[in-house]
Design an enzyme around this catalytic site. Structure first.
Site, mmCIF file in Angstrom:
data_model
loop_
_atom_site.group_PDB
_atom_site.id
_atom_site.type_symbol
_atom_site.label_atom_id
_atom_site.label_comp_id
_atom_site.label_asym_id
_atom_site.label_seq_id
_atom_site.Cartn_x
_atom_site.Cartn_y
_atom_site.Cartn_z
ATOM 1 N N ARG A 108 36.843 43.961 44.452
ATOM 2 C CA ARG A 108 37.703 43.227 43.504
ATOM 3 C C ARG A 108 36.822 42.156 42.888
ATOM 4 O O ARG A 108 36.253 41.320 43.609
ATOM 5 C CB ARG A 108 38.897 42.609 44.214
ATOM 6 N N HIS A 135 43.318 47.740 36.734
ATOM 7 C CA HIS A 135 43.788 47.728 38.127
ATOM 8 C C HIS A 135 44.260 49.148 38.446
ATOM 9 O O HIS A 135 45.449 49.416 38.634
ATOM 10 C CB HIS A 135 44.921 46.707 38.280
ATOM 11 N N GLN A 138 46.405 50.226 41.698
ATOM 12 C CA GLN A 138 47.791 49.757 41.607
ATOM 13 C C GLN A 138 48.627 50.713 40.757
ATOM 14 O O GLN A 138 49.700 51.168 41.158
ATOM 15 C CB GLN A 138 47.805 48.355 40.964
ATOM 16 N N ASP A 228 54.476 41.716 34.763
ATOM 17 C CA ASP A 228 53.405 41.142 35.591
ATOM 18 C C ASP A 228 53.313 39.672 35.221
ATOM 19 O O ASP A 228 53.858 39.230 34.192
ATOM 20 C CB ASP A 228 52.085 41.882 35.291
ATOM 21 N N CYS A 268 53.863 44.486 40.290
ATOM 22 C CA CYS A 268 52.762 44.703 41.253
ATOM 23 C C CYS A 268 52.643 43.554 42.252
ATOM 24 O O CYS A 268 52.080 43.739 43.323
ATOM 25 C CB CYS A 268 51.453 44.910 40.509
ATOM 26 N N ARG A 294 51.104 51.526 48.196
ATOM 27 C CA ARG A 294 49.662 51.377 47.938
ATOM 28 C C ARG A 294 48.854 52.069 49.049
ATOM 29 O O ARG A 294 47.827 52.683 48.794
ATOM 30 C CB ARG A 294 49.271 49.889 47.889
HETATM 31 N N1 CP Z 1 49.200 43.839 43.466
HETATM 32 C C1 CP Z 1 48.062 43.448 44.060
HETATM 33 O O1 CP Z 1 46.961 43.954 43.766
HETATM 34 O O2 CP Z 1 48.234 42.477 44.987
HETATM 35 P P1 CP Z 1 47.092 41.589 45.657
HETATM 36 O O3 CP Z 1 46.479 40.771 44.537
HETATM 37 O O4 CP Z 1 47.791 40.763 46.668
HETATM 38 O O5 CP Z 1 46.059 42.505 46.253
HETATM 39 N N1 NVA Z 2 47.351 40.731 36.304
HETATM 40 C C1 NVA Z 2 47.298 40.195 37.628
HETATM 41 C C2 NVA Z 2 47.449 41.266 38.648
HETATM 42 C C3 NVA Z 2 47.453 40.797 40.071
HETATM 43 C C4 NVA Z 2 47.548 41.901 41.072
HETATM 44 C C5 NVA Z 2 46.004 39.434 37.834
HETATM 45 O O1 NVA Z 2 44.946 39.927 37.433
HETATM 46 O O2 NVA Z 2 46.049 38.347 38.387
#
Ligand code: CP
Ligand code: NVA
Length: 310
Positions: A108, A135, A138, A228, A268, A294
Site C-alpha cells: 500500500r 484500489h 477492494q 467513499d 469500502c 475481502r
Molecule cells: N477499505 C480498505 O481498504 O480499508 P483499510 O484502509 O482499513 O485497509
Molecule cells: N479513497 C480512500 C479509500 C480508503 C480505503 C483513500 O484512499 O483514503
C-alpha cells in the site's frame, strides 16, 4: 507468476475466474474457523510480505487471514523501520531481499511509480493494496459481494457512485465496469469528475458510464449505491472547502429512495460524513459483509498471482 496492480491490465476472463474461485472457496469453508486452512492448502509454506505506507485496518487483516487460510503465512513490514525509507538502501536491493525471503509482496503506497519500480526489480508477484490511482483488490471484492447478494451477474445490474469521482476507488470501479460490462452512473460535483484519460479508455472499450452532477439523477433505478470518503488519505486539499463542495452529494435515505426498492448500499470504509448514519446502519447497508469478503477474494487473487487458480 502474475502481478495484480490495476484491473485494466488483467483480462476479463482472469478476473471472472478469480470471482468464481472465491465463491467456491467461501462455500467450502462454512464449518471452519478463521485460521483453519482450506483443504487443498495451495500456498502451504509460502510467505506473503506486506507493507503499508499508509494506514490500513481491513486490507491488513484480510490479507493476513487470506494467506493463512491457504496454509501460508504473512509478515508485515513497517516502512519506517526499513533502510529504504531513510534513503540508506536502494529500492532495487530492497526488492531483491524481499524476493529472496518471501514469495509475494503486497504494497500500500502513496506512489504509483513505486509499485512499478518494485515490479521491475522483484522476482515475485506484487499486489497493489491501494495506491493514489487505484484500489483494485477492494473493487474486485465488491463485485463479488454484489453478485453474492443480488444472486445475479453484475452485467445485469446498474451501479451508482455518489461523491468524489476522482479518487482511487472509483478509478478501479470504472475499470471494473468495462471488464465486467455493467452500467455505471456517477454523481459528483463537476470539479471532481473522473480522470479524462480513464473515461476515454472506458469509452474505447465499450464502457457504459454516465456522468451526472446531481446524485438523485445518478441514483435513479440503481441496484447498488456506492460512496467513499470525500477526503482520501493524504489528500492534500483544503479539507473544509472540499467538504463544502460535496454538501449535496451525501448518501441519505432520500437518495436511496430513488434507487430500486431492493437496492443495497456499499462503502469500502473507513467512512466520513458522505453517508448518513441512517443509511450506513440501515437495512439496505451491506458494509460489514462487504468488508469480510475481502478475505475470500484476496485468497483467489493470491492464487491467481501464484498461477494456481483452477
Ligand atoms: N477499505 C480498505 O481498504 O480499508 P483499510 O484502509 O482499513 O485497509
Ligand atoms: N479513497 C480512500 C479509500 C480508503 C480505503 C483513500 O484512499 O483514503
Amino acid at each position: 507468476m502474475k502481478h495484480f496492480i490495476n484491473l485494466r491490465d488483467i483480462s476479463s476472463k482472469s478476473l471472472k475466474k478469480i470471482i468464481l474461485d472465491a465463491k467456491k472457496r467461501k462455500n467450502l469453508r462454512k464449518n471452519l474457523n478463521t485460521l483453519d486452512s482450506d483443504k487443498d492448502s495451495l500456498l502451504k509454506g509460502k510467505l506473503l510480505i506486506q507493507m503499508f505506507e499508509k494506514s490500513s485496518l481491513r486490507t491488513r487483516l484480510s490479507f493476513y487471514i487470506a494467506i493463512k487460510q491457504l496454509n501460508g503465512s504473512a509478515l508485515t513490514l513497517r516502512p519506517d523501520e526499513l533502510h529504504l525509507s531513510k534513503g540508506s538502501e536502494s529500492l532495487a536491493d530492497t526488492a531483491k531481499i524481499i524476493s529472496t525471503f518471501g514469495n509475494a509482496f503486497m504494497l500500500r503506497t502513496d506512489s504509483d511509480n513505486k509499485l512499478l519500480e518494485f515490479k521491475k526489480y522483484l522476482t515475485i508477484p506484487i499486489i497493489n493494496g491501494l495506491s493514489p490511482s487505484s484500489h483494485p483488490t477492494q473493487v474486485l471484492s465488491d463485485i463479488f459481494t454484489i453478485e453474492e447478494i443480488k444472486k445475479k451477474n453484475i452485467s445485469k445490474l446498474q451501479i451508482c457512485w455518489v461523491g468524489d469521482a476522482s479518487n482511487n476507488v472509483i478509478n478501479s470501479l470504472i475499470e471494473a465496469s468495462v471488464k465486467f460490462s455493467f452500467k455505471l452512473n456517477i454523481g459528483s460535483p463537476k470539479k471532481y469528475q473522473p480522470n479524462k484519460n480513464l473515461l476515454k479508455w472506458a469509452k474505447k472499450n465499450s464502457g457504459k458510464i454516465k456522468l451526472f452532477n446531481n446524485c438523485i439523477q445518478a441514483a435513479k433505478n440503481s441496484d447498488v449505491i456506492f460512496t467513499d470518503k470525500v477526503i482520501s488519505m493524504n489528500d492534500k486539499v483544503n479539507k473544509a472547502k472540499k467538504l463544502k463542495e460535496f454538501k449535496n452529494f451525501k448518501v441519505t435515505s432520500k437518495v436511496m429512495s430513488y434507487a430500486k426498492k431492493d437496492a443495497i448500499f456499499l462503502h469500502c470504509l473507513p467512512r466520513g460524513s458522505e453517508v448518513s448514519n441512517e443509511v450506513f446502519l440501515g437495512k439496505q447497508s451491506r458494509v460489514w459483509q462487504q468488508a469480510l469478503n475481502r478475505i475470500y477474494v484476496q485468497k483467489s487473487i493470491l492464487l491467481y498471482c501464484f498461477e494456481k487458480l483452477r
